[in-house]
Scaffold this motif. Structure first.
Motif, PDB file in Angstrom:
ATOM      1  N   PHE A 166      97.185  68.979  93.133  1.00 49.21           N
ATOM      2  CA  PHE A 166      96.451  70.053  92.467  1.00 49.21           C
ATOM      3  C   PHE A 166      95.997  69.652  91.059  1.00 49.21           C
ATOM      4  O   PHE A 166      96.102  70.403  90.098  1.00 49.21           O
ATOM      5  CB  PHE A 166      97.305  71.323  92.391  1.00 49.21           C
ATOM      6  CG  PHE A 166      97.894  71.759  93.707  1.00 49.21           C
ATOM      7  CD1 PHE A 166      97.215  71.553  94.903  1.00 49.21           C
ATOM      8  CD2 PHE A 166      99.134  72.370  93.752  1.00 49.21           C
ATOM      9  CE1 PHE A 166      97.755  71.963  96.114  1.00 49.21           C
ATOM     10  CE2 PHE A 166      99.681  72.796  94.957  1.00 49.21           C
ATOM     11  CZ  PHE A 166      98.990  72.582  96.137  1.00 49.21           C
ATOM     12  N   TRP A 185      87.821  75.587  88.014  1.00 49.83           N
ATOM     13  CA  TRP A 185      88.627  75.239  89.191  1.00 49.83           C
ATOM     14  C   TRP A 185      87.743  75.029  90.407  1.00 49.83           C
ATOM     15  O   TRP A 185      87.863  74.029  91.125  1.00 49.83           O
ATOM     16  CB  TRP A 185      89.650  76.342  89.435  1.00 49.83           C
ATOM     17  CG  TRP A 185      90.498  76.175  90.656  1.00 49.83           C
ATOM     18  CD1 TRP A 185      90.196  76.576  91.931  1.00 49.83           C
ATOM     19  CD2 TRP A 185      91.793  75.549  90.735  1.00 49.83           C
ATOM     20  NE1 TRP A 185      91.223  76.263  92.783  1.00 49.83           N
ATOM     21  CE2 TRP A 185      92.201  75.629  92.087  1.00 49.83           C
ATOM     22  CE3 TRP A 185      92.629  74.958  89.803  1.00 49.83           C
ATOM     23  CZ2 TRP A 185      93.430  75.126  92.516  1.00 49.83           C
ATOM     24  CZ3 TRP A 185      93.852  74.457  90.226  1.00 49.83           C
ATOM     25  CH2 TRP A 185      94.236  74.540  91.572  1.00 49.83           C
ATOM     26  N   GLU A 186      86.838  75.963  90.657  1.00 52.66           N
ATOM     27  CA  GLU A 186      85.982  75.902  91.845  1.00 52.66           C
ATOM     28  C   GLU A 186      85.069  74.677  91.813  1.00 52.66           C
ATOM     29  O   GLU A 186      84.810  74.060  92.848  1.00 52.66           O
ATOM     30  CB  GLU A 186      85.133  77.182  91.930  1.00 52.66           C
ATOM     31  CG  GLU A 186      85.928  78.450  92.205  1.00 52.66           C
ATOM     32  CD  GLU A 186      86.655  78.992  90.990  1.00 52.66           C
ATOM     33  OE1 GLU A 186      87.448  79.952  91.144  1.00 52.66           O
ATOM     34  OE2 GLU A 186      86.440  78.464  89.859  1.00 52.66           O
ATOM     35  N   PHE A 189      87.924  71.072  91.488  1.00 56.53           N
ATOM     36  CA  PHE A 189      89.135  70.811  92.272  1.00 56.53           C
ATOM     37  C   PHE A 189      88.888  69.767  93.359  1.00 56.53           C
ATOM     38  O   PHE A 189      89.632  68.789  93.480  1.00 56.53           O
ATOM     39  CB  PHE A 189      89.658  72.106  92.907  1.00 56.53           C
ATOM     40  CG  PHE A 189      90.942  71.912  93.681  1.00 56.53           C
ATOM     41  CD1 PHE A 189      92.167  72.041  93.055  1.00 56.53           C
ATOM     42  CD2 PHE A 189      90.930  71.585  95.036  1.00 56.53           C
ATOM     43  CE1 PHE A 189      93.358  71.850  93.760  1.00 56.53           C
ATOM     44  CE2 PHE A 189      92.104  71.394  95.747  1.00 56.53           C
ATOM     45  CZ  PHE A 189      93.324  71.521  95.100  1.00 56.53           C
ATOM     46  N   VAL A 190      87.864  69.949  94.172  1.00 54.68           N
ATOM     47  CA  VAL A 190      87.637  69.032  95.287  1.00 54.68           C
ATOM     48  C   VAL A 190      87.258  67.634  94.811  1.00 54.68           C
ATOM     49  O   VAL A 190      87.887  66.650  95.225  1.00 54.68           O
ATOM     50  CB  VAL A 190      86.585  69.595  96.264  1.00 54.68           C
ATOM     51  CG1 VAL A 190      86.190  68.539  97.301  1.00 54.68           C
ATOM     52  CG2 VAL A 190      87.136  70.830  96.971  1.00 54.68           C
ATOM     53  N   ASP A 238      95.856  79.858  96.539  1.00 56.70           N
ATOM     54  CA  ASP A 238      94.502  79.328  96.585  1.00 56.70           C
ATOM     55  C   ASP A 238      94.496  77.808  96.558  1.00 56.70           C
ATOM     56  O   ASP A 238      93.664  77.169  97.211  1.00 56.70           O
ATOM     57  CB  ASP A 238      93.695  79.887  95.415  1.00 56.70           C
ATOM     58  CG  ASP A 238      92.250  79.434  95.441  1.00 56.70           C
ATOM     59  OD1 ASP A 238      91.554  79.729  96.441  1.00 56.70           O
ATOM     60  OD2 ASP A 238      91.805  78.759  94.494  1.00 56.70           O
ATOM     61  N   ALA A 239      95.414  77.204  95.821  1.00 51.98           N
ATOM     62  CA  ALA A 239      95.488  75.745  95.773  1.00 51.98           C
ATOM     63  C   ALA A 239      95.802  75.167  97.153  1.00 51.98           C
ATOM     64  O   ALA A 239      95.233  74.153  97.557  1.00 51.98           O
ATOM     65  CB  ALA A 239      96.542  75.309  94.755  1.00 51.98           C
ATOM     66  N   GLN A 242      92.628  75.436  99.187  1.00 54.47           N
ATOM     67  CA  GLN A 242      91.655  74.418  98.783  1.00 54.47           C
ATOM     68  C   GLN A 242      92.054  73.044  99.309  1.00 54.47           C
ATOM     69  O   GLN A 242      91.215  72.266  99.768  1.00 54.47           O
ATOM     70  CB  GLN A 242      91.560  74.383  97.256  1.00 54.47           C
ATOM     71  CG  GLN A 242      90.978  75.625  96.629  1.00 54.47           C
ATOM     72  CD  GLN A 242      89.460  75.618  96.615  1.00 54.47           C
ATOM     73  OE1 GLN A 242      88.827  74.700  97.117  1.00 54.47           O
ATOM     74  NE2 GLN A 242      88.879  76.655  96.053  1.00 54.47           N
ATOM     75  N   ALA A 245      91.363  72.744 103.006  1.00 55.91           N
ATOM     76  CA  ALA A 245      89.935  72.631 103.285  1.00 55.91           C
ATOM     77  C   ALA A 245      89.411  71.206 103.094  1.00 55.91           C
ATOM     78  O   ALA A 245      88.358  70.857 103.627  1.00 55.91           O
ATOM     79  CB  ALA A 245      89.156  73.591 102.389  1.00 55.91           C
ATOM     80  N   MET A 246      90.154  70.374 102.358  1.00 54.81           N
ATOM     81  CA  MET A 246      89.734  68.990 102.145  1.00 54.81           C
ATOM     82  C   MET A 246      90.067  68.089 103.323  1.00 54.81           C
ATOM     83  O   MET A 246      89.529  66.978 103.431  1.00 54.81           O
ATOM     84  CB  MET A 246      90.398  68.437 100.880  1.00 54.81           C
ATOM     85  CG  MET A 246      89.943  69.103  99.596  1.00 54.81           C
ATOM     86  SD  MET A 246      90.888  68.542  98.161  1.00 54.81           S
ATOM     87  CE  MET A 246      90.448  66.792  98.137  1.00 54.81           C
TER      88      MET A 246
END
Length: 275
Positions: A166, A185-186, A189-190, A238-239, A242, A245-246
């Motif tokens: 994270f 963050w949005e 993050f990725v 949420d972390a 996320q 989703a990766m």
């Protein structure tokens, strides 16, 4: 490029649990956190030992929280230099401390920092370390960039050391995710975590999701990491979302030579290499 690095101070994230924060300049992205942690319970623990570049400030902060002779454990999550940069100093200053690591990290560290075997305790994921008034449950973190990595969950406070998971740059001395500027963050993050966890491209999303679900079921109240903001409640949920989703998605390439050329040219160190 912003190179004025703010001076951070220890930040209490839970009872008897202190984040020891540091920052390094990251150009337009702001600053990358390089954190460690201290637990001041019955048997005090230093959690990772920071980067060599922060040696003096790291010593001041850590030993302003706990006296060196009182430290019983030095938890080394893995052997990267931003986690072991002051380990030799800690070993010298903390005569009663045992290093908690694992076989792989010990092997890697031994090429430049031999640790006396009588001052080690090897701890694998799923095992527990009794430190008097609490236990530390060793975990494989949600994301990691070294095969030797282990984090933990403190059973007394619910604090998780998520190591390199994270990760996210910050605009300065900002500790909680809820204090980050909107959208940061949005947006980051990725790409930021993709660079340090490119293996996610090849994992089975369902199987990886089960690992994240198992971690999410642990009684965690707050998650701290070396390179990101402190996460609580919905921010931690949420972390995990996320990160999941990766899985099985193409890794985002790290900056290459063209970016280095731009940095050097902006500093007046060389002309950009022609395309």
């Amino acid at each position: 490029m912003n190179t004025a690095v703010p001076r951070c101070t220890p930040y209490r994230i839970a009872a008897e649990t202190w984040l020891v924060p540091r920052l390094i300049a990251a150009g337009d992205a702001g600053f990358v956190p390089v954190n460690s942690m201290v637990i001041t319970g019955e048997q005090p623990v230093i959690v990772d030992t920071g980067a060599p570049m922060h040696a003096e400030a790291w010593r001041e902060d850590v030993f302003g929280i706990v006296a060196p002779e009182d430290v019983r454990w030095i938890f080394v999550s893995h052997d990267d230099t931003d986690h072991t940069g002051n380990l030799a100093t800690a070993l010298d200053l903390c005569p009663n401390a045992t290093v908690v690591t694992d076989f792989g990290a010990w092997q890697r560290l031994s090429v430049h920092l031999p640790i006396p075997t009588h001052r080690m305790r090897w701890l694998n994921p799923g095992e527990r370390l009794d430190i008097g008034d609490r236990t530390l449950l060793a975990i494989r973190p949600p994301q990691y960039d070294s095969p030797t990595t282990r984090g933990f969950v403190d059973t007394a406070t619910g604090a998780m050391w998520a190591v390199d998971a994270f990760a996210l740059p910050t605009p300065g001395e900002v500790y909680e995710r809820t204090d980050l500027p909107p959208g940061l963050w949005e947006d980051l993050f990725v790409p930021f975590n993709s660079m340090s966890n490119p293996w996610l491209e090849w994992v089975d999303a369902d199987r990886y999701g089960r690992h994240l679900d198992e971690l999410a079921e642990l009684p965690v109240t707050v998650a701290a990491s070396c390179h990101g903001p402190v996460l609580r409640d919905g921010a931690l949920t949420d972390a995990y979302i996320q990160a999941h989703a990766m899985a099985a998605k193409p890794a985002i390439p790290a900056p290459g030579q063209p970016v280095l050329d731009q940095i050097l040219a902006a500093a007046g160190l060389q002309d950009p290499i022609p395309a």
